[in-house]
Design an enzyme around this catalytic site. Structure first.
Site, PDB file in Angstrom:
ATOM      1  CG  ASP A 140      -1.796  -1.336   1.342  1.00 43.65           C
ATOM      2  OD1 ASP A 140      -2.425  -1.694   0.589  1.00 43.65           O
ATOM      3  OD2 ASP A 140      -1.421  -1.928   2.446  1.00 43.65           O
ATOM      4  CG  HIS A 168      -3.212  -5.028   3.455  1.00 42.71           C
ATOM      5  ND1 HIS A 168      -2.867  -4.215   2.479  1.00 42.71           N
ATOM      6  CD2 HIS A 168      -3.635  -6.269   2.798  1.00 42.71           C
ATOM      7  CE1 HIS A 168      -2.886  -4.799   1.353  1.00 42.71           C
ATOM      8  NE2 HIS A 168      -3.251  -6.160   1.696  1.00 42.71           N
TER       9      HIS A 168
END
Length: 314
Positions: A140, A168
Site C-alpha cells: 500500500d 490493510h
C-alpha cells in the site's frame, strides 16, 4: 506471490539464504516445480531449498518467517467465517513458531486479513516478542508513493515519507501530509507539488484503498509481482534499516501509546528501522481529517480482533 518473490531474490546482495518452503501435502508436487525453477535460476546467494509439509521442519531455527498462505474469501462466505478459518491457520503457525523458531525470528504476515492474522500469530507465540511480528502494508505504501510520483511526473524514488495508517483493507488511510516530493532538485511538500488538494483527499485515497480490487478486476488474479517486491522491500528494511530521514509503513503491534491508537492491535504506523529494530516516528502533526480516517480504520481492526480472539479462545 511466491514465484514472483523468489524471482526477486536476484536483487538480494547482502546475505546467503536457505529457503524452507511449507505447503499442504497435496501441493508438494507443485512445490517441487517451484524448487526446480529456483535451482534453474542459479541464484548466487541461494544455498539450499527444503520443501516440506511438516511444520517441525519448516519452522526449525528460522531467522525469518514469511506467512503468505491464508484462506481467501469465497462466494457466499460471511466475514466471520473467513476470520474463523484464518484463526485456525495462524494459530497453528504461531504455535509452530513458538515451538521451533529462534526467539529472534522476524515474522512477516502477508495472508489476508493480514493485520488480524498477524495478531493471532503473535498471540499464539507468547515466547517471541510481539515487536518481532509485522504485517505487510508496504505494498500500500508503494502504491501511494507511485500514485503521487505519476501525478507529479517524477520517478517514485523522488517521493518519500508517505504513510499508511491502520488496516490493510479498504479502510486504510494513505496519508501524504508529511510526504516530500523532489522536483527539479527542490524538495516540496506533497500538497505543494501536486497542487490538487481535492484529488489528494479524494480520488488518491480511494485509488490506493481499492488498488488490490482493481488489479483483480483487470487481470483476474490478485497482485503478484508488486506484492513480492513489497515483501522484499519490507524485509530488506528490517535487515539494513531505512534511509536517514525517511520512514516507511509497517503493520506492527500497538501498545496504545502512539497517536491514540488502541492497544492490542496490529496497526500500520510510520516507522524508522535501525539494527533490525523498528521505532514509530513520533511527533507528526495529525489534523482533524487524518484523525477521522485513522480512527475509522482502528474501529474496523478492533471489530476484527474481537471476532478473531473469540474464536481463538483467549
Amino acid at each position: 506471490i511466491c514465484s514472483s518473490f523468489f524471482s526477486l531474490l536476484k536483487r538480494c546482495t547482502w546475505l546467503p539464504i536457505i529457503l524452507l518452503l511449507l505447503d499442504i501435502t497435496p501441493m508438494l508436487p507443485v512445490l517441487e516445480g517451484v524448487v526446480m525453477e529456483l535451482q534453474d535460476c542459479s541464484l548466487p546467494l541461494l544455498r539450499d531449498i527444503v520443501p516440506t509439509d511438516k511444520e517441525e521442519v519448516a519452522f526449525k531455527d528460522l531467522d525469518v518467517a514469511i506467512l503468505v498462505g491464508s484462506m481467501p474469501r469465497k462466494e457466499g462466505m460471511e466475514r466471520k467465517d473467513l476470520l474463523k478459518a484464518n484463526v485456525n491457520i495462524f494459530k497453528s503457525q504461531g504455535a509452530a513458531l513458538d515451538k521451533y523458531a529462534k526467539k529472534t525470528v522476524k515474522v512477516l504476515v502477508v495472508g489476508n486479513p493480514a493485520n488480524t492474522n498477524c495478531l493471532i500469530t503473535a498471540k499464539s507465540a507468547p515466547s517471541i516478542p510481539k515487536e518481532n511480528f509485522s504485517c505487510l502494508t508496504r505494498l500500500d505504501h508503494n502504491r501511494a508513493r507511485s500514485q503521487v510520483a505519476i501525478r507529479c511526473g517524477v520517478p517514485a524514488t523522488q517521493v518519500t515519507n508517505v504513510i499508511i495508517w491502520g488496516n490493510h483493507s479498504s479502510t486504510q488511510y494513505p496519508d501524504v501530509h508529511h510526504c516530500k516530493v523532489n522536483m527539479s532538485g527542490s524538495e516540496l511538500a506533497c500538497f505543494d507539488a501536486v497542487k490538487d488538494d481535492a484529488w489528494l483527499k479524494g480520488d488518491f485515497i480511494a485509488t490506493v484503498q481499492q488498488r488490490g480490487a482493481a488489479v483483480i478486476k483487470a487481470r483476474k488474479l490478485s497482485s503478484a509481482m508488486s506484492a513480492a517486491k513489497a515483501i522484499c522491500d519490507h524485509m530488506r528494511d528490517i535487515w539494513v534499516g531505512t534511509p536517514e530521514g525517511e520512514f516507511t509503513s509497517m503493520g506492527i503491534y500497538s501498545t496504545g501509546n502512539a497517536y491514540a491508537v488502541p492497544e492490542d492491535l496490529i496497526y500500520s504506523f510510520p516507522v524508522q528501522i535501525k539494527d533490525k529494530t523498528w521505532k514509530i516516528v513520533e511527533g507528526l502533526a495529525i489534523n482533524d481529517f487524518s484523525r477521522s480516517k485513522m480512527d475509522a480504520t482502528a474501529a474496523e481492526l478492533m471489530e476484527e480482533r474481537d471476532t478473531a480472539v473469540a474464536f481463538l479462545g483467549v
